[in-house]
Design an enzyme around this catalytic site. Sequence first.
Site, short mmCIF file in Angstrom:
data_model
loop_
_atom_site.label_atom_id
_atom_site.label_comp_id
_atom_site.label_asym_id
_atom_site.label_seq_id
_atom_site.Cartn_x
_atom_site.Cartn_y
_atom_site.Cartn_z
N TYR A 40 0.02 -2.62 -6.57
CA TYR A 40 -1.27 -2.25 -5.95
C TYR A 40 -1.85 -1.06 -6.52
CZ TYR A 40 -1.10 -6.34 -3.00
OH TYR A 40 -1.28 -7.73 -2.34
N GLY A 41 -1.02 0.08 -6.34
CA GLY A 41 -1.43 1.32 -6.52
C GLY A 41 -2.12 1.72 -7.94
N CYS A 72 1.38 -1.31 3.83
CA CYS A 72 1.21 -0.53 2.45
C CYS A 72 -0.25 0.33 2.51
CB CYS A 72 0.50 -1.71 1.53
SG CYS A 72 0.10 -1.23 -0.12
N CYS A 185 3.72 6.12 0.72
CA CYS A 185 3.76 4.95 0.12
C CYS A 185 5.10 4.21 0.79
CB CYS A 185 4.01 4.72 -1.55
SG CYS A 185 4.55 3.39 -2.21
N THR A 186 4.95 2.89 1.18
CA THR A 186 5.95 2.35 1.94
C THR A 186 7.22 2.20 0.99
OG1 THR A 186 5.19 0.26 1.56
CG2 THR A 186 4.66 1.49 3.72
N1 DGL Z 1 3.98 -0.04 -0.89
C1 DGL Z 1 2.48 0.39 -1.24
C2 DGL Z 1 2.05 1.61 -0.42
O1 DGL Z 1 2.46 1.90 0.57
C3 DGL Z 1 2.12 0.42 -2.87
C4 DGL Z 1 2.85 0.07 -3.90
C5 DGL Z 1 2.06 -0.52 -5.04
O2 DGL Z 1 1.59 0.47 -5.70
O3 DGL Z 1 2.31 -1.70 -5.30
O4 DGL Z 1 1.18 2.35 -1.17
#
Ligand code: DGL
Length: 264
Positions: A40-41, A72, A185-186
Site C-alpha cells: 500500500y505504501g 496499517c 509501519c506494522t
Molecule cells: N503495514 C502497512 C503499514 O503499517 C504498510 C505496508 C505496505 O506498504 O503495504 O503502513
Amino acid sequence: MLKIGVFDSGLGGLTVVQAMTKLVKGAEIFYVADTKNAPYGEKTPEQILRFSLAVTQYLVDTHQINALILACNTATSAAITGLRERYPSLIIIGTEPGIKPAIAQTQTGKIGVLATPATLQGDKYHNLVQTLSCTQNIEMFEQACHGLVEQIEKGEIDSLKTTQMLEGWLSPMREAGVDTIVLGCTHYPLIAKTIEKVMQHEVKLIHTADAISKHLLTLSGQKGYQNEGDLHVSIYATGQINLSMVDSILDAYDSLSFVEIKAV
Ligand code: DGL
C-alpha cells in the site's frame, strides 16, 4: 459476540493481531491480508482508499463485523476518514506512528521514524508531528523505507539485502545519536532484531499494537461487550501469503484457521 475485522496489505497487521490475542477475549477476529494490492505504501491515497473500502465492504457483508481495526499506518492515513463516513456505526480504530510515546521516552531528543512513503507524505502524519513536537526540543529523522515491506513479505527478515537497506537508512540516525525509533509501519516489528543489530546500541523501538488492543477493549466495553470467553482468529488473503511467516508471527496460537479467499 464481538466480531472484529482487521486488515493490512499483508503480514504486518498480524503484529497487531498477535498483541490482540494476549488481551482480547470472547471475540472472533477476521484478518484480511490484501496481498494482491500490496504494498500500500507505494500507492496513491486514492488507490489505498479504494482498497480499504473494498476490504471493509467484504468484512461487513461476509462476516458482519461490528469493529474494524486498520492494522496499517498507511491505510489509516489515507482511508480512516472515508471509512468512518461510510460506516458510522462501526467501532473503527486506526494505527498511527507512536510519536507521542517516542517523545516521552527519548533521552537524547533525537527520534527516528521509519514508515512507508505514503504514510510520511500524508497530512495525518504532518498534523500529528506538528501538534506533538512543536513545543518540545525534538529532532526527528524521518525515513521512507521504499521496498522494505516487499522484503518482509518475502520472509527476508535479516537477509544481506534487508540489512544493507537498513544500514543505508539507519547509519545517519546512529551517527546523530538517535535513541528511539518509531516503527511507523506494522510490518517493521517483524524486523525489530535486525534494526537493533544495525543500530549497534541500545535503541527503543516504538510500536502501538498493545495500545490499539487496549483502545478496542475500552470502546467495545462502552458498547456492552464483555471481554470473556474464547478468541478465534481466521486469516484471509486476497493473493499469495507466506504461510510460514503467518505461523511464526502467531507462534503457537491454537485457535487459528486459515481460509483463502478470492480478490475482494
Ligand atoms: N503495514 C502497512 C503499514 O503499517 C504498510 C505496508 C505496505 O506498504 O503495504 O503502513
